[in-house]
Motif scaffolding. Structure first.
Motif, PDB file in Angstrom:
ATOM      1  N   TRP A 193      -0.031  11.183   9.925  1.00 54.72           N
ATOM      2  CA  TRP A 193      -0.729   9.991  10.445  1.00 54.72           C
ATOM      3  C   TRP A 193      -0.079   9.520  11.736  1.00 54.72           C
ATOM      4  CZ3 TRP A 193      -5.122   7.402   8.939  1.00 54.72           C
ATOM      5  CH2 TRP A 193      -5.348   6.156   9.508  1.00 54.72           C
ATOM      6  N   LEU A 198      -3.232   9.003  14.364  1.00 55.49           N
ATOM      7  CA  LEU A 198      -4.551   8.791  13.786  1.00 55.49           C
ATOM      8  C   LEU A 198      -4.847   7.301  13.643  1.00 55.49           C
ATOM      9  CD1 LEU A 198      -4.486  11.510  10.972  1.00 55.49           C
ATOM     10  CD2 LEU A 198      -5.506  11.687  13.250  1.00 55.49           C
ATOM     11  N   LYS A 201     -10.921   5.374  10.577  1.00 51.50           N
ATOM     12  CA  LYS A 201     -12.325   5.688  10.875  1.00 51.50           C
ATOM     13  C   LYS A 201     -12.519   6.354  12.241  1.00 51.50           C
ATOM     14  CE  LYS A 201     -13.241   3.801   6.967  1.00 51.50           C
ATOM     15  NZ  LYS A 201     -13.397   4.670   5.768  1.00 51.50           N
ATOM     16  N   TYR A 203     -11.280   9.666  12.909  1.00 46.53           N
ATOM     17  CA  TYR A 203     -10.980  11.099  12.779  1.00 46.53           C
ATOM     18  C   TYR A 203     -11.811  11.654  11.619  1.00 46.53           C
ATOM     19  CZ  TYR A 203      -8.088   9.641   8.805  1.00 46.53           C
ATOM     20  OH  TYR A 203      -7.666   9.095   7.631  1.00 46.53           O
ATOM     21  N   LEU A 204     -11.920  12.978  11.585  1.00 46.69           N
ATOM     22  CA  LEU A 204     -12.626  13.674  10.512  1.00 46.69           C
ATOM     23  C   LEU A 204     -11.633  14.496   9.708  1.00 46.69           C
ATOM     24  CD1 LEU A 204     -15.603  15.051  12.645  1.00 46.69           C
ATOM     25  CD2 LEU A 204     -15.615  12.984  11.232  1.00 46.69           C
ATOM     26  N   VAL A 205     -11.920  14.676   8.433  1.00 50.24           N
ATOM     27  CA  VAL A 205     -11.125  15.543   7.564  1.00 50.24           C
ATOM     28  C   VAL A 205     -11.984  16.724   7.164  1.00 50.24           C
ATOM     29  CG1 VAL A 205      -9.960  15.766   5.334  1.00 50.24           C
ATOM     30  CG2 VAL A 205      -9.685  13.675   6.686  1.00 50.24           C
ATOM     31  N   LEU A 272      -5.820  10.100   3.589  1.00 46.94           N
ATOM     32  CA  LEU A 272      -6.540  10.610   4.760  1.00 46.94           C
ATOM     33  C   LEU A 272      -8.047  10.499   4.558  1.00 46.94           C
ATOM     34  CD1 LEU A 272      -4.815  13.860   6.120  1.00 46.94           C
ATOM     35  CD2 LEU A 272      -4.786  11.554   7.077  1.00 46.94           C
ATOM     36  N   SER A 276     -10.863   8.079   6.737  1.00 49.92           N
ATOM     37  CA  SER A 276     -11.542   8.927   7.708  1.00 49.92           C
ATOM     38  C   SER A 276     -12.938   8.398   8.046  1.00 49.92           C
ATOM     39  CB  SER A 276     -11.659  10.351   7.169  1.00 49.92           C
ATOM     40  OG  SER A 276     -12.558  10.390   6.072  1.00 49.92           O
ATOM     41  N   LYS A 277     -13.484   8.935   9.117  1.00 53.86           N
ATOM     42  CA  LYS A 277     -14.881   8.662   9.477  1.00 53.86           C
ATOM     43  C   LYS A 277     -15.813   9.410   8.531  1.00 53.86           C
ATOM     44  CE  LYS A 277     -18.265   7.478  12.473  1.00 53.86           C
ATOM     45  NZ  LYS A 277     -18.641   6.080  12.783  1.00 53.86           N
ATOM     46  N   VAL A 279     -15.922  13.398   5.881  1.00 56.75           N
ATOM     47  CA  VAL A 279     -15.272  14.606   5.373  1.00 56.75           C
ATOM     48  C   VAL A 279     -16.268  15.757   5.422  1.00 56.75           C
ATOM     49  CG1 VAL A 279     -14.228  15.707   3.349  1.00 56.75           C
ATOM     50  CG2 VAL A 279     -13.728  13.309   3.866  1.00 56.75           C
TER      51      VAL A 279
END
Length: 366
Positions: A193, A198, A201, A203-205, A272, A276-277, A279
């Motif tokens: 992180w 990061l 909301k 970043y993407l996982v 995470l 996140s935004k 997944v």
């Protein structure tokens, strides 16, 4: 009564943990349920097995059968031989298996051949895709199971279509969600992180593990390329198995927004996901967790064994075609992603229901 609980791989531990807790809580008042925890050793990476026992408060297994590695057939044979010896040395009234990994099927077969009853947690789910090893495991296990613990009414319908009578089907809910809800306040920020700077909301996982996705090199490269092109400017965080990382390195897949990281433990990975935004995954279990956390989820598969994550959750089945990624990303960034609804019995109490059902089956007052 004596129960043998079987755990084998990462998703199994999340399903076994609340069942053990429910049994232990019952035994505080009256020690009736004597259980033995068997780890088949199917997964042996620390973040895929050992760390889960620590994080989820699972007692160390009574035995590890050390059956990791080998082909599907070799692993099945190793598990069956080792588990037969285990049951011969430690007889049980009931063998409880969870999920749909190779150990689920192999241990069920052994138990039935030794005239021991089998209970299957997460019974009845179906993808309809016989190319998935998990689908074969589900069908074989359910064909010989005695007691079926189900997560949805769709699973109940699937079992009835096999001729399973209602008195052997127990609609209890989802033990994966028991574990999620219990541990949600304990999610912890992983080191990446700060390392990757990061932001919530932003970043993407991504997770991929199915051979049809990660072993087909051209498809894997297309997936990554499409994701990177359609997700600007968000970072893409990909906890990746070393074998998949080698394939990506071989293909020369590198980008300043693509971050390949080591597999994470349960508490760090779900931190995470929750922040996140969205997944992107091919994992069925993650579609369940994102639905409860109300995180947009895109599944890179043509089918799912968990349709309730689509009809009531945040999951969208976008198929295995990389070209489907861009329009799905456009939908995400437009702010029109669906919100999660309440999924029946996914309330954190499934393990208690399972424990009560087992006591009832064996004529013991809960």
């Amino acid at each position: 009564m004596k129960i043998t609980l079987v755990a084998a791989a990462r998703p199994n531990f999340m399903k076994i943990a609340p069942i053990i807790e429910a049994i232990n809580n019952h035994n505080i008042h009256e020690e009736i349920i004597d259980y033995r925890l068997v780890h088949t050793g199917q997964h042996y990476d620390k973040n895929m097995s050992d760390s889960f026992f620590d994080e989820l408060g699972i007692p160390q297994p009574n035995v590890n059968l050390n059956c990791g590695g080998g082909t599907q057939a070799e692993q099945t044979a190793h598990i069956m031989m080792a588990f037969e010896n285990e049951l011969a040395a430690n007889p049980a009234d009931l063998v409880l298996v969870v999920g749909d990994v190779t150990s689920t099927m192999a241990c069920s077969i052994v138990a039935k051949k030794m005239a021991i009853k089998v209970a299957h947690v997460e019974a009845g789910i179906r993808s309809g895709d016989m190319l998935m090893p998990e689908e074969i495991n589900r069908i074989v296990t359910d064909a010989i199971t005695d007691y079926f613990f189900t997560t949805s009414d769709v699973a109940n319908i699937n079992l009835r279509s096999m001729g399973i009578p209602d008195e052997r089907i127990f609609y209890v809910g989802n033990v994966m969600i028991d574990t999620l809800l219990k541990n949600r306040s304990r999610f912890r920020r992983p080191a990446v992180w700060e390392q990757l700077k990061l932001k919530e909301k932003e970043y993407l996982v991504m997770t991929l593990h199915r051979p049809s996705n990660v072993d087909e090199e051209t498809k894997l490269k297309y997936y990554i390329d499409e994701l990177l092109e359609s997700s600007t400017p968000l970072p893409l965080v990909f906890p990746v198995h070393p074998r998949t990382a080698k394939i990506l390195n071989k293909l020369g897949v590198k980008h300043n927004r693509l971050h390949l990281i080591e597999p994470l433990g349960y508490l760090e990975f779900n931190f995470l996901v929750e922040n996140s935004k969205a997944v992107i995954t091919d994992s069925g279990g993650i579609t369940e967790e994102t639905s409860i956390m109300n995180i947009p989820c895109m599944t890179l598969r043509d089918n799912t064994e968990r349709p309730e994550t689509i009809s009531l959750g945040t999951n969208e089945l976008i198929g295995a075609d990389p070209h489907s990624i861009r329009p799905t990303m456009e939908k995400l960034f437009s702010g029109n992603w669906k919100q999660s609804k309440s999924i029946p019995l996914w309330d954190g109490n499934a393990a208690e229901r399972i424990k009560d059902c087992i006591l009832k089956i064996y004529g013991i007052d809960a």
